[in-house]
Design an enzyme around this catalytic site. Structure first.
Site, mmCIF file in Angstrom:
data_model
loop_
_atom_site.group_PDB
_atom_site.id
_atom_site.type_symbol
_atom_site.label_atom_id
_atom_site.label_comp_id
_atom_site.label_asym_id
_atom_site.label_seq_id
_atom_site.Cartn_x
_atom_site.Cartn_y
_atom_site.Cartn_z
ATOM 1 N N HIS A 16 -10.894 8.092 0.421
ATOM 2 C CA HIS A 16 -10.264 6.772 0.590
ATOM 3 C C HIS A 16 -10.811 6.081 1.844
ATOM 4 C CE1 HIS A 16 -6.638 8.872 -1.468
ATOM 5 N NE2 HIS A 16 -7.132 8.044 -2.362
ATOM 6 N N LYS A 40 9.700 7.578 -7.825
ATOM 7 C CA LYS A 40 8.904 8.793 -7.604
ATOM 8 C C LYS A 40 8.883 9.068 -6.107
ATOM 9 C CE LYS A 40 4.554 9.718 -8.912
ATOM 10 N NZ LYS A 40 3.222 9.296 -9.391
ATOM 11 N N ARG A 89 -14.681 7.329 -8.990
ATOM 12 C CA ARG A 89 -15.298 8.602 -8.596
ATOM 13 C C ARG A 89 -16.166 9.178 -9.698
ATOM 14 N NH1 ARG A 89 -9.767 11.252 -7.576
ATOM 15 N NH2 ARG A 89 -9.440 9.815 -9.294
ATOM 16 N N SER A 127 -6.031 13.340 -3.970
ATOM 17 C CA SER A 127 -4.913 13.753 -3.114
ATOM 18 C C SER A 127 -4.245 15.017 -3.654
ATOM 19 C CB SER A 127 -3.893 12.621 -3.026
ATOM 20 O OG SER A 127 -4.503 11.490 -2.464
HETATM 21 N N1 COA Z 1 -11.353 9.138 -2.972
HETATM 22 C C1 COA Z 1 -10.521 10.144 -3.183
HETATM 23 N N2 COA Z 1 -9.499 10.095 -4.061
HETATM 24 C C2 COA Z 1 -9.360 8.961 -4.776
HETATM 25 C C3 COA Z 1 -10.215 7.875 -4.622
HETATM 26 C C4 COA Z 1 -11.256 7.996 -3.668
HETATM 27 N N3 COA Z 1 -12.133 7.010 -3.465
HETATM 28 N N4 COA Z 1 -9.830 6.903 -5.469
HETATM 29 C C5 COA Z 1 -8.769 7.374 -6.136
HETATM 30 N N5 COA Z 1 -8.473 8.627 -5.717
HETATM 31 C C6 COA Z 1 -7.425 9.502 -6.255
HETATM 32 C C7 COA Z 1 -6.121 9.440 -5.547
HETATM 33 O O1 COA Z 1 -6.099 10.309 -4.436
HETATM 34 C C8 COA Z 1 -5.172 9.886 -6.630
HETATM 35 O O2 COA Z 1 -5.217 11.302 -6.708
HETATM 36 P P1 COA Z 1 -4.017 12.165 -7.294
HETATM 37 O O3 COA Z 1 -3.673 11.591 -8.624
HETATM 38 O O4 COA Z 1 -4.617 13.500 -7.330
HETATM 39 O O5 COA Z 1 -2.906 12.052 -6.305
HETATM 40 C C9 COA Z 1 -5.793 9.361 -7.907
HETATM 41 O O6 COA Z 1 -7.133 9.106 -7.577
HETATM 42 C C10 COA Z 1 -5.164 8.133 -8.463
HETATM 43 O O7 COA Z 1 -5.039 7.177 -7.454
HETATM 44 P P2 COA Z 1 -3.641 6.489 -7.135
HETATM 45 O O8 COA Z 1 -3.859 5.630 -5.984
HETATM 46 O O9 COA Z 1 -2.565 7.456 -7.006
HETATM 47 O O10 COA Z 1 -3.262 5.743 -8.462
HETATM 48 P P3 COA Z 1 -3.946 4.675 -9.366
HETATM 49 O O11 COA Z 1 -5.354 4.432 -9.059
HETATM 50 O O12 COA Z 1 -3.625 5.151 -10.718
HETATM 51 O O13 COA Z 1 -3.152 3.293 -9.096
HETATM 52 C C11 COA Z 1 -1.796 1.644 -8.063
HETATM 53 C C12 COA Z 1 -2.321 3.077 -8.027
HETATM 54 C C13 COA Z 1 -0.873 1.470 -6.909
HETATM 55 C C14 COA Z 1 -2.954 0.671 -7.930
HETATM 56 C C15 COA Z 1 -1.113 1.345 -9.423
HETATM 57 O O14 COA Z 1 -0.256 2.419 -9.758
HETATM 58 C C16 COA Z 1 -0.310 0.069 -9.373
HETATM 59 O O15 COA Z 1 -0.856 -1.019 -9.351
HETATM 60 N N6 COA Z 1 1.027 0.192 -9.349
HETATM 61 C C17 COA Z 1 1.933 -0.937 -9.206
HETATM 62 C C18 COA Z 1 2.674 -1.230 -10.491
HETATM 63 C C19 COA Z 1 1.839 -2.098 -11.381
HETATM 64 O O16 COA Z 1 1.424 -3.182 -11.055
HETATM 65 N N7 COA Z 1 1.589 -1.558 -12.571
HETATM 66 C C20 COA Z 1 0.782 -2.204 -13.547
HETATM 67 C C21 COA Z 1 -0.640 -1.754 -13.420
HETATM 68 S S1 COA Z 1 -1.491 -2.277 -14.850
#
Ligand code: COA
Length: 159
Positions: A16, A40, A89, A127
């Site tokens: 990140h 959560k 990734r 993570s």
């Molecule tokens: N390096 C290391 N790890 C990375 C990474 C990077 N560059 N990019 C992503 N990751 C990992 C994260 O650590 C996480 O790992 P884990 O699942 O093992 O904990 C995983 O990738 C997913 O990332 P995360 O940030 O948890 O979730 P996401 O990418 O699925 O989305 C939000 C997160 C906040 C953007 C999304 O849930 C959101 O927008 N939520 C708000 C509600 C909403 O608007 N919903 C409608 C969306 S259509």
């Protein structure tokens, strides 16, 4: 141009931080937004996650660390930002990311999602992987910042 880099950051990893650093060189301002999902509880509290991020980005002038709840599109509107940055990734990220990007764009057509290819050094990193390694006493010192490594050790002490 200002961008939002959203995520759970539970906890922040070097993968990140690599994305944040690279974004900070390309955009005027990077808002790192931690999702505060009330339903959560997460592993680290929102305050802990924010603190790790703040501590590790304090030397980058154009980075702001914040949290949000609800929909990302509403947060983006509130911040007056219409670019979302996500890290890619591996191919396995693509499907989920594509779905989120399209859904967000459908609901808020001005919002664009830009993907930044993760550094190959961190393309396996997540993570939950870091949490699992820590749980079983694995060395995560090259995967996360020092404060996160210590906090993980403390959380799992006696587990
Ligand atoms: N390096 C290391 N790890 C990375 C990474 C990077 N560059 N990019 C992503 N990751 C990992 C994260 O650590 C996480 O790992 P884990 O699942 O093992 O904990 C995983 O990738 C997913 O990332 P995360 O940030 O948890 O979730 P996401 O990418 O699925 O989305 C939000 C997160 C906040 C953007 C999304 O849930 C959101 O927008 N939520 C708000 C509600 C909403 O608007 N919903 C409608 C969306 S259509």
């Amino acid at each position: 141009m200002n961008v939002i880099y959203p995520g759970s950051f539970d906890p922040v990893t070097n993968g990140h931080l690599d994305i944040i650093q690279r974004c900070s060189k390309k955009f005027n301002k990077v808002i790192v937004a931690v999702l505060n999902n009330n339903s959560k509880s997460g592993f680290f509290t929102i305050e802990e996650r924010l603190e790790f991020l703040r501590e590790n980005t304090k030397d980058i002038e154009n980075v702001e660390v914040d949290s949000f709840s609800g929909l990302l599109i509403d947060y983006a509107k509130m911040k007056n930002v219409n670019i979302i940055i996500k890290g890619l990734r591996a191919v396995s990220d693509y499907e989920n990311e594509m779905q989120m990007a399209l859904a967000n764009n459908k609901l808020y057509p001005e919002l664009e999602t830009l993907f930044m290819v993760s550094n190959t050094r961190y393309s396996f990193l997540s993570s939950s992987l870091v949490r699992e390694l820590s749980l079983f006493g694995g060395d995560v010192s090259c995967l996360v910042p020092k404060a996160v490594e210590i906090a993980l050790k403390n959380k799992f002490k006696g587990a």
